[in-house]
Write a protein that holds these residues in place. Structure first.
Motif: not given
Length: 230
Positions: A193, A197, A199, A214-215
């Motif tokens: 990650a 970011s 998630t 995610f990310n």
């Protein structure tokens, strides 16, 4: 009678599910040869770098419009510093969850892991080949890391109403481990990650946990573009 049409629906969270937005802290200050980071209970505790401070501002601007009902951090100061702009915009008081601090890296803690990565140290190569942090001498075992991070999420969930959304500023290794638990993936599938970011984990009423995203990093790119245009 005409046939009924059934258009494809966008995904939406079940109404009573809880969403935990995991924020990876902003970039921290650079590691320097022969100058270990300050330690907190044996773990590296660097401050944010100027780039990390900008990432924290971008996170705050992006998440301030979401209906957050809680904000969580770890004892390591880079998470508190990342959360500070969001706390200022929302009025949420960050709550410390000790169980979500970063994985303990044993003899490669204190900034040594970052230097070892740059030098292609065989110990780091072995970590990623075996997908285990505990191949580093003195590092936390994978089993202990799993147990405490799972306990950290359980602590966040205590007292939350069904349908709540909260944010937790944590660490890259923690995000990877929590996503592994939710998806039953290989151990290091989610350890990459980006700093700043997002998630998203969804916890269903029956206790099941999903990785919703995610990310997410578009807010960081748009913030960087705005800076260059200013």
């Amino acid at each position: 009678m005409s046939a009924r049409h059934h258009p494809q629906q966008d995904y939406s969270r079940p109404a009573d599910s809880i969403e935990i937005v995991l924020v990876r802290h902003g970039a921290s200050e650079a590691a320097v040869d022969d100058r270990p980071f300050e330690l907190l209970e044996g773990q590296a505790d660097p401050a944010l770098s100027p780039a990390g401070e900008r990432q924290a501002q971008a996170v705050a601007a992006h998440l301030a419009g979401e209906p957050l009902e809680g904000l969580f951090v770890t004892p390591l100061r880079r998470t508190a510093q990342t959360a500070a702009p969001l706390a200022a915009l929302t009025g949420l008081e960050p709550v410390v969850v000790p169980e979500l601090r970063e994985v303990h890296l044993g003899e490669l803690d204190g900034g040594a892991f970052r230097i070892a990565v740059a030098r292609r140290d065989p110990r780091v190569v072995d970590v990623f080949a075996q997908q285990r942090w505990d191949v580093i001498p003195g590092a936390e075992t994978m089993e202990a890391f799993e147990q405490r991070t799972r306990a950290g999420i359980d602590r966040i969930l205590e007292g939350l109403r069904p349908g709540a959304t909260v944010a937790a500023v944590v660490h890259g290794g923690v995000i990877g481990e929590l996503c592994r638990q939710c998806s039953d993936s290989r151990p290091f599938a989610f350890v990459h990650a980006d700093n700043g970011s997002l998630t998203r984990l969804v916890v269903l009423p029956d206790g099941r946990r999903w990785v919703r995203s995610f990310n997410e990093a578009a807010h960081l790119r748009s913030s960087s573009a705005a800076e260059h245009l200013a």
